[in-house]
Structures are given as structure tokens and as C-alpha cells.
Design a protein around this motif. Structure first.
Motif, PDB file in Angstrom:
ATOM      1  N   LEU A  18       1.097  -1.109  -0.032  1.00  0.00           N
ATOM      2  CA  LEU A  18      -0.072   0.218   0.028  1.00  0.00           C
ATOM      3  C   LEU A  18       0.920   1.259  -0.093  1.00  0.00           C
ATOM      4  CD1 LEU A  18      -2.858  -0.854   2.610  1.00  0.00           C
ATOM      5  CD2 LEU A  18      -3.177  -0.533   0.045  1.00  0.00           C
ATOM      6  N   TYR A  28      -4.710   6.325  -4.255  1.00  0.00           N
ATOM      7  CA  TYR A  28      -5.205   5.982  -2.831  1.00  0.00           C
ATOM      8  C   TYR A  28      -5.283   6.996  -1.870  1.00  0.00           C
ATOM      9  CZ  TYR A  28      -4.157   0.817  -3.620  1.00  0.00           C
ATOM     10  OH  TYR A  28      -3.975  -0.204  -4.208  1.00  0.00           O
ATOM     11  N   PRO A  32      -9.622   7.713  -1.680  1.00  0.00           N
ATOM     12  CA  PRO A  32      -9.247   6.590  -0.401  1.00  0.00           C
ATOM     13  C   PRO A  32     -10.557   5.567  -0.197  1.00  0.00           C
ATOM     14  CG  PRO A  32      -9.606   8.676   0.597  1.00  0.00           C
ATOM     15  CD  PRO A  32      -9.584   9.021  -0.927  1.00  0.00           C
ATOM     16  N   GLY A  33     -11.622   6.402   0.037  1.00  0.00           N
ATOM     17  CA  GLY A  33     -12.963   5.248   0.326  1.00  0.00           C
ATOM     18  C   GLY A  33     -13.216   4.540  -0.878  1.00  0.00           C
ATOM     19  N   ALA A  36     -10.460   1.592  -1.227  1.00  0.00           N
ATOM     20  CA  ALA A  36     -10.642   0.690  -0.061  1.00  0.00           C
ATOM     21  C   ALA A  36     -11.744  -0.248  -0.247  1.00  0.00           C
ATOM     22  CB  ALA A  36     -10.817   1.296   1.316  1.00  0.00           C
ATOM     23  N   LEU A  40     -11.933  -4.264  -0.463  1.00  0.00           N
ATOM     24  CA  LEU A  40     -12.287  -5.129   0.345  1.00  0.00           C
ATOM     25  C   LEU A  40     -13.422  -6.030  -0.402  1.00  0.00           C
ATOM     26  CD1 LEU A  40     -12.538  -2.652   3.444  1.00  0.00           C
ATOM     27  CD2 LEU A  40     -11.106  -4.816   2.824  1.00  0.00           C
TER      28      LEU A  40
ATOM     29  N   PRO B  16     -10.179  -4.514   7.976  1.00  0.00           N
ATOM     30  CA  PRO B  16     -10.204  -2.925   7.880  1.00  0.00           C
ATOM     31  C   PRO B  16      -9.110  -2.124   7.603  1.00  0.00           C
ATOM     32  CG  PRO B  16     -11.003  -4.067   9.857  1.00  0.00           C
ATOM     33  CD  PRO B  16     -10.284  -4.940   9.203  1.00  0.00           C
ATOM     34  N   LEU B  17      -7.855  -3.006   7.406  1.00  0.00           N
ATOM     35  CA  LEU B  17      -6.739  -2.376   7.390  1.00  0.00           C
ATOM     36  C   LEU B  17      -6.682  -0.969   6.341  1.00  0.00           C
ATOM     37  CD1 LEU B  17      -3.565  -2.471   8.275  1.00  0.00           C
ATOM     38  CD2 LEU B  17      -3.182  -3.792   6.304  1.00  0.00           C
ATOM     39  N   VAL B  18      -7.245  -1.703   4.986  1.00  0.00           N
ATOM     40  CA  VAL B  18      -7.152  -0.626   4.110  1.00  0.00           C
ATOM     41  C   VAL B  18      -7.982   0.550   4.039  1.00  0.00           C
ATOM     42  CG1 VAL B  18      -7.561  -0.518   1.381  1.00  0.00           C
ATOM     43  CG2 VAL B  18      -6.830  -2.764   2.477  1.00  0.00           C
ATOM     44  N   SER B  19      -9.069   0.086   4.792  1.00  0.00           N
ATOM     45  CA  SER B  19     -10.099   1.274   5.381  1.00  0.00           C
ATOM     46  C   SER B  19      -9.168   2.340   6.166  1.00  0.00           C
ATOM     47  CB  SER B  19     -11.078   0.874   5.869  1.00  0.00           C
ATOM     48  OG  SER B  19     -11.937  -0.003   5.080  1.00  0.00           O
ATOM     49  N   CYS B  22      -6.683   4.525   4.668  1.00  0.00           N
ATOM     50  CA  CYS B  22      -7.077   5.522   3.769  1.00  0.00           C
ATOM     51  C   CYS B  22      -8.375   6.104   4.179  1.00  0.00           C
ATOM     52  CB  CYS B  22      -7.604   4.591   2.317  1.00  0.00           C
ATOM     53  SG  CYS B  22      -6.189   3.832   1.796  1.00  0.00           S
ATOM     54  N   LEU B  23      -9.377   5.640   4.567  1.00  0.00           N
ATOM     55  CA  LEU B  23     -10.774   6.212   4.861  1.00  0.00           C
ATOM     56  C   LEU B  23     -10.668   7.496   5.642  1.00  0.00           C
ATOM     57  CD1 LEU B  23     -13.566   3.225   5.162  1.00  0.00           C
ATOM     58  CD2 LEU B  23     -13.610   5.417   3.719  1.00  0.00           C
TER      59      LEU B  23
END
Lengths: 407, 397
Positions: A18, A28, A32-33, A36, A40, B16-19, B22-23
Motif C-alpha cells: 500500500l 489511494y 481513498p474510500g 478501500a 475489500l 479494515p486495514l485498507v480502510s 485511507c478512509l
């Protein structure tokens, strides 16, 4: 802690991928959302049946039929929809307004079919004595063809004959994880339908972790995978355990088949899930499952799937158009790397030689050519030549050091 | 207990790592990026100044104009040539743009995944798509999602279902496949004036261009020519050849073979040669696959109805550039019924720009004549057509 060493390694690898992607591509950071959610969603769709494949592998078997079961169960689900859907003004089935009952019936039908396929595999392996490879290979070859014929028969009986069955119902197609989640907002953020496959994946993971780590059945599955004969002599009823493992494998593939059918809005036995059986096995292996059986953890499989998807997404970002051409190279490389890494951990103290004798020389040439080819296609002739030469030097040095150690 | 803690740690960290990475941190950036293109659908239709503003100018990195195919075939090489010529002629580099041709794997899922991936990138300004499955609501939804993010979307070569998903793209640029099919049907009827029986072959029966061409063929061929087989191969070349052999085995009465997609032509020609049935079989095909040109040279094919993928590629890039730059004059030039003020096309099917057709015959010893076809369709001998290909350095079209 030591038991989870490869899982922590995977976590670090995911973060590293990442980070590297973020350095070279702004996607990213800018979206981002969205990124992600997509990672997922893809992780969950693959992870659902990779979990089933992993349990079969841990129990000492192999299931090559996942992709075909995905196509077959998706077709069965769509056929049930067609059969139960209301009729339009012309008297043809209208799959745009199915209703919860019909959707539930379709999903249940697909899962029952998965259970029966798993039962058939277990019967062929335990009662008839076929090797798991052959029993599931038969399904891999046969189920798509059967789905094709069934789809044509059902659609011919209900209207116009077709191999593909379209499903337009918005409630059903949401299950694939694309689009909105009925406009529900949390803290001002609109939730996406990607949460549906993601939640299913998490629930299944928790359930399978409990089964494998907190129940007698789970311990027996590990024991059977480690040494089937010893397990049998210890009084473990291995036939029933195999039945359970292959049913889990087939039913998770069936569930994935429903979700993939929802994702594309149609059941097409010729294209859905093509080659996915190998993706599932690759994810399980990258996640730490040993193909000899008895080894592997559910969190490892989850991280293995996430790692594969993150890497594939990273390549899509960094390579751009045509990135999917590189997907096979990357997945193949990661599988070899993961298995080699596990092998190294287990045998590093034994003074194992990687390039013994004449076989070693030829292997060095083959590996250098491979590295050169990858360098060539990704960055041109100079990079290919450099990668090839460096590979020869490094691997040659390893060979030289090994030869100094004596036989 | 230790296992439980480790599992929970791994579980919490994994999905949830990616979230988490970034999120939380960049939600504002997300909304900014989207906000830049507030209400793109409305803007799209009204042609207001917000459309495309700065899409190509605010970054040092060039923005991409992507052509997404339905599969892989030499047909797309001609389109790539047109795109690259347009890139030079229209000075796309100076405008901060570049073109790319991205090939799908023949599946709807492949196109959905690619469209979703485009939406997740930051350097894509416009997408032209040849839809793998016109009836796929999910492909149309993925196209709409791109529009909502301010990425321009058009269809090329194969359109969406125009009754249900016209709003998923700005316009269609390519062949009028019904007319194309009709021209092919007229050729077959002229070759079989006393009627006959035909088998037709295609890649994906679900593709809009396949459905329109076979409908047009039926109209052009008339009732004297009966369809005995219509087979799809899911773009598997091996199956394409097998389909021809199977159809001939099942129906000895077949005397006319029809190729609906480009690669069906060499599959038909090789089977006709292998079975030595040329004397009793007429062959008409769509497109000028390199194998079809060889087949016609060998005397195995009677007529080609050729699209103009070069023109589709060239004009497609021109249209995408105009949409990105909000160049209303060019849009109106390509689509004369486009009204920039109202943001609507002023006549039905005004959102379709039809690229040309050519009928190619082996030589002058053919029963086919120019006046049998539409006046807008070019009528060429193979030698003349090959000169046209050489002019654009193409091996097929």
C-alpha cells in the motif's frame, strides 16, 4: 506468537505494498474510500470460497471444482429465480421484481446444490476410492457443461432459449457489492453495498476460525490433514470429516457463485468463475496453508486473500491499461515465494542445498531467463538484461557457497 | 486465550486495514475530488462550462483517454492505428492527454472490473467502451458510475441497450449494425438468387452488434434464404472452427456460410477448404480479418462487408477530447443534432454517429454490383481495398 509469524509477515507486506503504491500513484490518497471499498469487495468475493478451499487443503485434500461450482450454483440460483419470478404483460418471467422470498429460495437452492456436490465428492473419495484430484476434476470439467444445458432447457421451457440468464432485480444484484446500500448513511457517509459481501466474509471467517480452533472437529481436521492413517487409528471417523470438509468447500463456492451472479447481473456458465479454483488454492497457499495438509490458519487465509488483492490492485494502479496481463505472473510469483518461504523456515537449519549438481546449473539459467523476461516485458530490453545478469550473479554465488559446504 | 488475542488482532488488522489507512484520513480529499465534478450528469446533458474543465490541464501527468474493447482481435489493431493518428493530428500531448487501448477478456465481469478500476484511478479523463453484453445492467451501472465521477463515457463499435441504458453514455460511434447486416444479407441473396440455406456464426450472441447484424442479415437476405444454424463460440477460436464443422455435419443442406464477427471468416474459410465444398458453398462475412483477406485471395470467400474501425478510433479520440475539453463546436460537428444550450439531441437517434461501410468482392467476375447496396456503401475490388489498407499501414479492418 510464533504460530502467527507468517500472518504478521503478511500484514507487513500488505502495508508495504500500500505504501509503495501510494508513493508512485495518487489514487489511494485522492479516492481513498472508493479504493478501500473496491479492494475489500474483491477480497471478500474471493475470500469466501478461498476459506472453503483452505479447509479442504488443511484436511489433507484438494478441491479443483470451485470455479465450476461457482458457475453451476449461480445458474441454479438464476433458474429458480426465473421459475418463481412474476410474469410480465407478455406472460414471460420478469426477473426485475423478485421479492425477498424468491431471492431466498434461489440462494437456498444454490447452497443445497453445493451441499450435494460436496457430498458427491466425499462419496467418490471415501466410498469409491478416487483420489480427490480426480473426483473434483470431474466436477471441474462436467458442471459447466451441465449448467449450460440446464440453462438452455429451463429458458426454453419459460420463453426463449438461452445459455445466459439475466437477473435485473436490484435487491439481488446488490449482493455482489456494487452500488449503494439503500441510501443508508452513518455519520453523513453513505454506506456502499460492498459491505454485504464483506460482512458475509467476516462472519464466515469467524465461524470457520471457531470451528477449526475451538472445536474437537477442527482439531480432528488438522489431525487428519497431518496424518490420515494415524488419525484413523486413533479412532477419528475420517470419512465423516472428509464429507464435512468437501461440503464446506462446495457450499462456500456456491455462496460465491450467488454473489458473482449478483455482481454481473447474469448467470453465464461459460464465463463466471473461470479459473477461480486456482485463485482460491493460491490464496490459501499464500496465506500459509501447506498442500501436504494439516497446516494453515483462518486469519492467514484472510490475509493471503487480502494480500493478493492489494498486490493486483497495486499493479492495476502502477501499470495502467493492460495490467491484467501481468496478474498471472504476479500471482504465480507470489505462490512460489510463499511456499518457498515456508519451506525455508522449516528446513533452514538442515543445511539444505537449493542448487545441487547439474540440476542447480540448469535451474539458475532458467531462473535468470525468467527474471530477464519479466524485466523485458515490464521495462524494456536494458532492464531485462540487467535482471538476467544480476540473477545469474546472485544465484551463481549461492551455488558457489553451497558447493564449498561439501555434499 | 493467547491464540484468541492473536486472532482478534489479526482479524481486526486485516480487512479494515485498507480502510483505516485511507478512509479516515482523506475523506475530505475524496469529497473534493468528487466535488470538482458536481452533478456531472446534468452538466453532461446541458453542456455547461463545468464539463471537463481542467480535466487535462491541472496536472503535469497526462490524462488518459481509454478505449476498452470487448475482447482481443486484429480488428482492434485498425482502431488503434486510428487512435494513434488522432493522437498525433489533434496534438493530444500538448493538451495533456494520451490514448490507450485496453483489451477486455471477453467477459462482462472483465468489463465491470475494468470500469470500476478506471473510476478508482485519478488520471482517466474519458472512456470509450465496446460493450461485451448490451443487456448487462451491471455494465451500464458501472458506466453511469464513471459519469458521476466526471469521467466522460461513450460507446464505440457496440452500443448499450438503447431502450434501457441510453443515459449510461453520451453517444455511440460506429457501424449501424442493422444496415451492415442488411448489406451482408443482400450480398447473400444476390449470390443465391434462387434461395438456399445458411448457417451464421458469431462470438457473443448477447453483444448488441451481433444481435443487430443477424437481424439485419435476415432482412437483407429475404425469405428465400433459410437459417438452419446460428452458433456462438464465446470468442474461443477453437470453438469457432468446430461450430462450422458441426453445423455442416448436422445440416448437409447448408449452402451458404455467414461470418458475423471478424474472426469467424478464417474459421469458415479453413473449413470450406478442408472439406473441399467451395463449389457448392457461398461465403459472406463481416469485416476484413487478415485471414479473411487471405481467404478471399484463395477464392474461398465471395464478399466482405467491412466496417471502418480506423475511423471509429480516430473519431472516437476526437469525440473524447472534445468532451473532456468541453469543445462544443467539435461535438456539434460530430453530432449535428446536438444542442449545446439545451443539452439534448434534437432528433431521435441523433446520438448515433455512423461510420462507413465497404463491400469488398474478389474481382469483377462477381454477380454482386454496386447498385445492389446502399448508396453510402463503398463497393471495392479486393485489389483496391488492399491499396486502401496499405495507405493506412493496416493488415485488416
Amino acid at each position: 506468537m510464533r504460530q502467527f509469524r507468517s500472518e504478521y509477515g503478511l500484514l507487513i507486506a500488505i502495508v508495504a505494498v500500500l505504501a509503495v503504491t501510494t508513493i508512485f500513484n495518487s489514487a489511494y490518497l485522492t479516492k481513498p474510500g472508493q479504493n478501500a471499498a473496491e479492494i475489500l469487495r474483491q477480497t471478500s468475493l474471493l475470500g469466501i470460497f478461498a476459506l472453503g478451499a483452505a479447509i479442504v487443503i488443511i484436511s489433507g485434500g484438494i478441491d479443483l471444482s470451485s470455479g465450476a461450482v461457482i458457475a453451476f450454483s449461480g445458474s441454479i440460483c438464476a433458474e429458480i429465480f426465473l421459475a418463481l419470478s412474476p410474469l410480465d404483460v407478455r406472460g414471460s418471467p420478469d426477473p426485475s421484481q423478485l421479492g425477498a422470498g424468491v431471492i431466498l429460495a434461489g440462494i437456498t437452492g444454490a447452497l443445497v446444490v453445493g451441499f450435494l456436490i460436496g457430498t458427491l465428492h466425499a462419496w467418490l473419495i471415501t466410498a469409491i476410492g478416487l483420489p480427490p484430484f480426480v473426483a473434483t476434476l470431474a466436477s471441474l470439467v462436467g458442471l459447466r457443461s451441465l449448467a449450460k444445458v440446464l440453462n438452455q432447457t429451463v429458458t426454453a421451457a419459460l420463453g426463449s432459449q438461452s445459455i445466459k440468464i439475466y437477473v435485473y432485480d436490484k435487491d439481488f444484484t446488490r449482493l455482489g457489492g456494487l452500488g449503494d446500500l439503500y441510501g443508508i448513511e452513518v455519520f453523513g457517509i453513505e454506506l456502499g453495498a460492498w459491505l454485504i459481501p464483506c460482512s458475509i466474509f467476516l462472519l464466515l471467517s469467524l465461524g470457520f476460525w471457531f470451528l477449526m480452533n475451538r472445536t474437537v472437529v477442527g482439531r480432528h481436521l488438522y489431525a487428519m490433514g497431518g496424518n490420515e492413517q494415524a488419525a484413523r487409528l486413533s479412532g477419528i471417523r475420517t470419512e465423516r470429516l472428509k464429507w464435512l470438509a468437501y461440503c464446506i468447500g462446495a457450499m462456500t463456492a456456491s455462496l460465491a457463485g450467488v454473489l458473482y451472479t449478483a455482481e454481473v447481473g447474469s448467470a453465464d456458465p461459460l464465463t463466471i468463475g473461470r479459473g477461480y479454483e486456482l485463485n482460491a488454492i493460491a490464496a490459501a497457499v499464500v496465506g500459509g496453508c501447506g498442500l501436504q495438509g494439516g497446516i494453515g490458519l483462518i486469519p492467514g487465509v484472510m490475509l493471503g486473500v487480502l494480500f493478493l488483492r492489494v498486490v493486483i490492485d497495486s499493479v492495476a494502479k502502477l501499470v495502467g491499461s493492460g495490467a491484467d496481463d501481468y496478474e498471472g505472473i504476479i500471482v504465480g510469483f507470489l505462490v512460489v515465494l510463499a511456499v518457498a518461504f515456508n519451506e525455508l523456515r522449516q528446513t533452514s537449519r538442515g543445511g539444505k542445498k537449493f542448487f545441487p549438481g547439474a540440476l542447480g546449473y540448469v535451474a539458475i539459467v532458467a531462473l535468470a531467463l525468467l527474471a530477464g523476461s519479466v524485466g523485458l516485458v515490464m521495462s524494456g530490453g536494458v532492464a531485462g538484461a540487467v535482471a538476467g545478469v544480476v540473477s545469474v550473479i546472485v544465484l551463481g554465488a549461492v551455488k558457489f557457497i553451497e558447493s564449498r559446504r561439501g555434499p | 486465550m493467547a491464540h484468541c488475542k492473536s486472532f482478534l488482532a489479526a482479524l481486526l488488522c486485516s480487512l479494515p486495514l485498507v480502510s483505516l489507512t485511507c478512509l479516515g484520513c482523506h475523506r475530505a480529499a475524496d469529497s473534493q475530488a468528487l466535488g470538482h465534478h458536481d452533478g456531472p450528469l446534468e452538466n453532461f446533458r446541458t453542456g455547461k462550462a463545468e464539463r471537463g474543465t481542467g480535466a487535462a490541464s491541472n496536472s503535469t501527468e497526462p490524462k488518459r483517454l481509454i478505449m476498452l474493447t470487448n475482447g482481443d482481435d486484429p480488428f482492434w489493431d485498425a482502431m488503434r492505428a486510428g487512435m494513434e493518428d488522432a493522437e498525433q493530428d489533434l496534438k493530444l500531448t500538448d493538451a495533456g492527454l494520451k490514448v490507450e487501448l485496453d483489451k477486455n477478456d471477453n467477459t462482462p465481469k472483465g468489463q465491470i472490473d475494468k470500469l470500476t478500476q478506471y473510476g478508482n484511478q485519478t488520471d482517466i479523463a474519458a472512456v470509450a467502451i465496446s460493450s461485451t453484453d448490451a443487456r448487462s445492467t451491471q455494465i451500464a451501472d458501472a458506466m453511469r458510475a464513471l459519469l458521476q465521477q466526471g469521467i466522460e463515457v461513450v460507446t464505440i463499435d457496440s452500443d448499450v441497450d438503447r431502450r434501457a441504458a441510453r443515459d449510461a453514455r453520451f453517444a455511440y460511434l460506429g457501424t449501424d449494425n442493422i444496415i451492415g447486416g442488411r448489406e451482408l444479407g443482400k450480398a447473400a441473396r444476390a449470390l443465391r438468387p434462387n434461395g438456399g440455406n445458411y448457417a451464421a456464426f458469431v462470438g457473443l450472441k448477447s453483444a448488441a452488434n451481433a444481435q443487430e447484424r443477424i437481424q439485419g442479415f435476415s432482412e437483407g437476405a429475404g425469405e428465400a434464404l433459410q437459417q438452419l444454424e446460428y452458433l456462438g463460440d464465446e470468442m474461443d477460436l477453437s470453438v469457432a472452427a468446430k461450430n462450422v464443422r458441426d453445423a455442416l455435419d448436422r445440416n448437409p443442406k447448408i449452402d451458404t456460410l455467414v461470418g458475423i464477427w471478424a474472426y469467424n471468416a478464417p474459421a469458415i474459410a479453413s473449413t470450406v477448404k478442408e472439406r473441399s465444398i467451395r463449389a457448392k458453398t457461398k461465403v459472406v462475412v463481416f469485416d476484413a480479418h487478415p485471414g479473411a483477406l487471405l481467404g478471399m485471395e484463395e477464392g474461398l470467400i465471395d464478399a466482405l462487408v467491412v466496417q471502418n474501425p480506423y475511423e471509429m478510433g480516430y473519431q472516437g479520440v476526437r469525440l473524447m477530447k472534445a468532451l473532456v475539453e468541453n469543445d462544443q463546436a467539435t461535438i456539434a460537428h460530430l453530432f449535428p443534432s446536438w444542442n449545446a444550450t439545451s443539452g439534448e439531441f434534437t432528433r431521435p437517434d441523433g446520438d448515433l454517429r455512423i461510420t462507413g461501410l465497404k463491400v469488398v468482392v474478389p474481382d469483377e467476375n462477381t454477380p454482386l454490383k454496386k447498385d445492389m447496396f446502399e448508396s453510402s456503401t463503398e463497393f471495392l475490388k479486393l485489389s483496391d481495398f488492399k491499396q486502401w489498407l496499405a495507405k493506412y499501414k493496416l493488415k485488416g479492418s
